[in-house]
Design a protein around this motif. Structure first.
Motif, PDB file in Angstrom:
ATOM      1  N   UNK A   5      54.774  39.939  29.899  1.00 52.98           N
ATOM      2  CA  UNK A   5      55.854  40.489  29.082  1.00 52.98           C
ATOM      3  C   UNK A   5      57.094  39.636  29.273  1.00 52.98           C
ATOM      4  N   UNK A   6      57.673  39.171  28.177  1.00 59.86           N
ATOM      5  CA  UNK A   6      58.950  38.454  28.207  1.00 59.86           C
ATOM      6  C   UNK A   6      60.025  39.417  27.731  1.00 59.86           C
ATOM      7  N   UNK A   7      60.987  39.683  28.583  1.00 59.64           N
ATOM      8  CA  UNK A   7      62.074  40.589  28.234  1.00 59.64           C
ATOM      9  C   UNK A   7      63.208  39.783  27.623  1.00 59.64           C
ATOM     10  N   UNK A 106      46.719  44.123  35.066  1.00 63.70           N
ATOM     11  CA  UNK A 106      47.900  43.581  35.736  1.00 63.70           C
ATOM     12  C   UNK A 106      48.949  43.244  34.680  1.00 63.70           C
ATOM     13  N   UNK A 107      50.221  43.373  35.082  1.00 61.45           N
ATOM     14  CA  UNK A 107      51.299  42.993  34.165  1.00 61.45           C
ATOM     15  C   UNK A 107      52.281  42.086  34.882  1.00 61.45           C
ATOM     16  N   UNK A 108      52.665  41.031  34.207  1.00 60.89           N
ATOM     17  CA  UNK A 108      53.555  39.985  34.727  1.00 60.89           C
ATOM     18  C   UNK A 108      54.823  40.054  33.884  1.00 60.89           C
ATOM     19  N   UNK A 109      55.943  40.465  34.470  1.00 64.48           N
ATOM     20  CA  UNK A 109      57.183  40.681  33.724  1.00 64.48           C
ATOM     21  C   UNK A 109      58.153  39.549  34.032  1.00 64.48           C
ATOM     22  N   UNK A 173      52.909  43.600  38.663  1.00 69.50           N
ATOM     23  CA  UNK A 173      52.456  44.913  39.121  1.00 69.50           C
ATOM     24  C   UNK A 173      51.037  45.190  38.633  1.00 69.50           C
ATOM     25  N   UNK A 174      50.381  46.082  39.358  1.00 66.94           N
ATOM     26  CA  UNK A 174      49.225  46.741  38.769  1.00 66.94           C
ATOM     27  C   UNK A 174      49.783  47.676  37.705  1.00 66.94           C
TER      28      UNK A 174
END
Length: 857
Positions: A5-7, A106-109, A173-174
């Motif tokens: 995710x790109x904020x 999994x999420x990569x922010x 995060x998971x």
């Protein structure tokens, strides 16, 4: 699944140049958010990438992604929220709606304005989630840290920095853990959260770390932009003498009074002058049709490309400095940069913050070209930015042509210097007087013939197929002609042909006059490569001149993109400037070729290259394979067929060569014997020296350099080995492995250069030495076919085998499809071949913008 995710929901209030959100500011000519997006996609670590953007800038971002070719289905743009936490919630909800949430997700922010995140950080973060629930990148503090109470100046403490770290994005995060943590937050929790990792910490979730990187900076202020530019090795620097520049009241008032185009970015990229800015609110009318131009007293230069964002009143314009006036550079003179809206002209100004706070190097604001050749002498062209006293922006153009022809007396002066001087005098007289006189007579013949032909009504249009590198119809021209016959278009046109085996051959004087008349009496001219004779004439506007060049994709620089390098064209050359249509494989190719050829973008049609249709014709492929197996039975006997098809070294056909000493034929031969495989060697047609195949490996190596159509060879090849050849584009359509033996990458890049990084472009393993190539072939590592798929998607708009039909429909039939029936042919067969022996030779061969890889090799 792995999600990224790109904020990008912020508006950049801390950036001095805040005419747009900071993530859309340009870093090295490209928006920061594009750099960040590419960075996350490069390693193919994520299944889906979500970009959360402020709703007002959604359309702007979508346009950027399309412009830079980031239109994959695994990139999804959603609306951000009012706060960071709201944006993260929107991302999680979107994932839940699109795919559902599973235990192992999994999420990569990441922040949109952190374009320098490393592959190592990404890999470490994802790997860490195998054993923990949350992880953040952290970099050790190197400065002395001070503790000061709110509103005070007294130092209360100096914490030990060995225990202090800079927390950097990404936070990983998971996914289910993060979602549950957010769902359980209280209103009080939400008030104190400033970072993503705090969400889990408030809920008692352990936060682990992975090593960060000093270069992984967040671009928040103007100082950060300067640091980012330095990291990129970028030349533009901000003058930061203390506080960032703030306009005075007088300057601010002046800025607010400006009416017209306010420029926020001005820079040259090779021969392209790129200007960005916004349109003042004082400008009334329909700005969607706004145009920019360089206007002088007698001449006006228009940009190749203008794009206006009506909602945000921003624009970008690109001027090709070799295509500013009548397919050439602006003549010497002074010009104003003018914005035109609804017929009204407005001046252009540099943004005050740009002129005061930013130091632009001369090379970024001015274009200067110097060229010296033995043939044409010195040439100079300059386009220099000017700012008048009233603040208006303009450019001064200076064009100094090639040296004037020596006088007849100067030429005859060599006569007194012996036999060598007599020879030089004869050559100079012939070159500077006789040949130009002959050219002038041919132009007169062309004009008379053309005027007569165009003044007479004719029921059928005439199509002329011509080539100076083939003895007969072939390549794209053959595909187009044969398909027209299949569609029953024999009676719809008069077909004529004119071919020459090689550009080094010469036409007789009779042949030259015949060719001139043919060019002057055709409605559609289709050529397939560099034809110096064609460029001498001015064609009526109704005539279509189609360059059916063979090449797919945009790889190596050509033409005007080689300005400053050996082999670049003259700044005011006529070569290639007559084309009205050129089919290409994608808009990515179209934009690069428009720069290289110095032609408007609308000349380049992303309809596909006709000769690639065979890659989707199973019957054709089957027949070609059977034909080659019949001609070379050994191909079918071997377990695997390797094809080595490198390009040539040198500038053109006259000095082309290949360094065979870089290949260890004995080692390669032993490898082939051990594997019971065969190697086909297909050298570039410009390379005349035969391949030195050792006699003991003659059964395992096959030289097919004389076989004309390299595409046919691709069908029987299991693996391609090449270097800098465009053959990789066609071979990618077969979805088979490729290796790139780039033993001279550094010197080749210096002499030729590429549109984009070579290592980022080629879809396969790069081997910098022969030992590396052999090691890769022996080990046969798993080949990631996703790389090939992405390569094809980027470089081919169509993969349906109908490029030839689109060529016929869009170019020959003006966009109207033709369903033909069989009929008798109406061809002029007498014109198919020309005299093989003649005495005419072009004088533009050595410095032309020559497409240099016939047949993709």
């Amino acid at each position: 699944m792995n999600y990224a995710a790109i904020l990008a929901g912020g508006i950049g209030s801390r950036m001095v140049r805040a005419d747009r959100p900071k993530q859309f500011l340009n870093l090295k000519g490209t928006p920061i958010i594009i750099h960040t997006t590419r960075r996350l996609l490069e390693g193919k670590n994520f299944d889906v990438l979500y970009i959360a953007i402020h709703p007002d800038w959604n359309d702007f971002l979508m346009d950027l992604l399309e412009k830079y070719g980031l239109t994959d289905d695994n990139i999804k743009v959603i609306n951000g929220g009012a706060e960071r936490l709201d944006t993260i919630t929107n991302v999680i909800n979107a994932i839940d709606n699109d795919f559902g949430i599973r235990d192992d997700d999994k999420i990569f922010i990441h922040d949109a304005v952190r374009p320098f995140v490393t592959d190592q950080i990404i890999k470490d973060s994802l790997d860490a989630l195998d054993t923990c629930d949350a992880v953040v990148a952290a970099d050790p503090v190197v400065d002395t840290m001070l503790w000061i109470e709110d509103g005070q100046t007294e130092v209360k403490d100096m914490p030990a920095r060995k225990n202090l770290y800079h927390g950097q994005a990404p936070d990983s995060f998971k996914l289910k853990v993060l979602k549950n943590s957010i769902d359980s937050l209280t209103e009080e929790d939400r008030k104190v959260i400033t970072g993503t990792a705090q969400i889990c910490m408030l809920k008692g979730i352990t936060i682990n770390t992975v090593p960060g990187d000093r270069s992984n900076i967040k671009i928040t202020t103007d100082v950060d932009m300067a640091i980012a530019s330095a990291i990129y090795g970028y030349n533009n620097k901000i003058k930061m003498e203390g506080e960032p520049y703030t306009p005075t009241e007088e300057e601010d008032a002046f800025q607010n009074s400006l009416t017209g185009a306010i420029l926020t970015s001005v820079a040259f990229r090779r021969v392209i002058l790129k200007i960005e800015g916004y349109i003042s609110e004082s400008v009334a009318g329909d700005i969607s049709q706004a145009t920019l131009s360089l206007k002088g007293e007698e001449f006006e230069g228009r940009p190749q490309h203008v794009k206006v964002d009506v909602k945000h009143r921003t624009f970008e314009a690109m001027f090709h400095i070799c295509d500013l006036y009548e397919r050439g550079p602006l003549p010497t003179g002074s010009y104003k940069l003018i914005l035109t809206v609804d017929g009204n002209d407005y001046y252009s100004y540099l943004d005050a913050r740009l002129t005061h706070a930013y130091f632009e190097e001369v090379t970024k604001m001015n274009f200067r070209h110097l060229r010296r050749t033995k043939k044409h002498g010195e040439e100079q062209y300059e386009l220099t930015r000017t700012i008048a006293e009233d603040g208006t922006v303009g450019w001064d153009a200076l064009l100094i042509h090639q040296r004037e022809n020596p006088t007849f007396g100067e030429q005859l002066a060599d006569l007194g210097r012996g036999f060598r001087g007599l020879g030089r005098a004869f050559v100079r007289v012939a070159k500077d007087w006789i040949l130009p006189a002959r050219d002038a007579s041919l132009v007169r013949l062309f004009n008379r013939t053309s005027k007569k032909y165009m003044s007479q009504p004719h029921e059928k249009k005439t199509i002329l197929f011509a080539s100076d590198s083939r003895a007969e119809l072939g390549g794209n021209e053959e595909f187009v002609y044969n398909r027209m016959m299949e569609r029953g278009m024999q009676d719809d046109f008069i077909y004529k042909f004119n071919f020459l085996k090689s550009i080094s051959k010469k036409r007789s004087w009779i042949g030259v006059r015949k060719y001139t008349k043919m060019l002057a009496s055709c409605d559609i001219l289709i050529i397939d490569d560099y034809l110096p004779f064609v460029y001498k004439f001015d064609y009526p506007e109704s005539v279509k001149i189609v360059q059916a060049w063979h090449a797919c994709g945009a790889f190596k620089s050509l033409g005007f993109e080689r300005i400053g390098k050996k082999g670049a064209p003259r700044i005011d050359t006529r070569v290639h400037k007559c084309y009205t249509h050129m089919p290409v494989t994608s808009m990515h190719s179209a934009l690069h070729h428009a720069e290289g050829f110095g032609l408007p973008e609308n000349v380049f049609l992303p309809i596909g290259v006709p000769r690639t249709d065979i890659f989707f014709d199973e019957e054709y492929k089957k027949n070609i394979c059977e034909e080659l197996y019949s001609l070379y039975p050994v191909l079918k006997e071997r377990s695997k067929v390797y094809l080595y098809a490198p390009t040539f070294r040198g500038q053109n056909a006259l000095n082309a060569s290949f360094p065979y000493q870089r290949i260890d034929f004995e080692t390669w031969g032993e490898f082939l014997k051990k594997e019971n495989s065969i190697l086909i060697l297909k050298m570039h047609p410009f390379v005349t020296e035969p391949v030195p195949i050792p006699e003991e490996y003659a059964d395992y190596m096959l030289d097919l350099s004389e076989y004309r159509e390299v595409n046919n060879i691709l069908f029987v090849s299991d693996v391609l080995i090449t270097d800098y050849s465009s053959v990789m584009y066609e071979f990618s359509l077969l979805r088979r492995p490729m290796y790139f033996f780039a033993f001279d990458l550094v010197p080749y890049t210096r002499s030729r250069s590429f549109y984009e990084s070579y290592t980022d472009t080629v879809p396969g393993y790069i081997c910098r030495s022969f030992a590396s190539l052999m090691r890769n072939l022996y080990e046969t590592p798993d080949y990631d076919m996703n790389v090939i798929d992405a390569f094809v998607k980027k470089n081919f708009t169509y993969t349906d085998g109908k490029s030839t039909d689109r060529f016929i429909d869009e170019i020959i039939l003006d966009g109207a499809s033709k369903t033909g029936i069989n009929a008798a042919g109406a061809t002029d067969e007498d014109d198919i071949s020309d005299e093989p022996e003649n005495d005419y030779e072009s004088d533009e061969t050595d410095d032309a913008a020559v497409p240099d890889e016939p047949d993709g090799a």
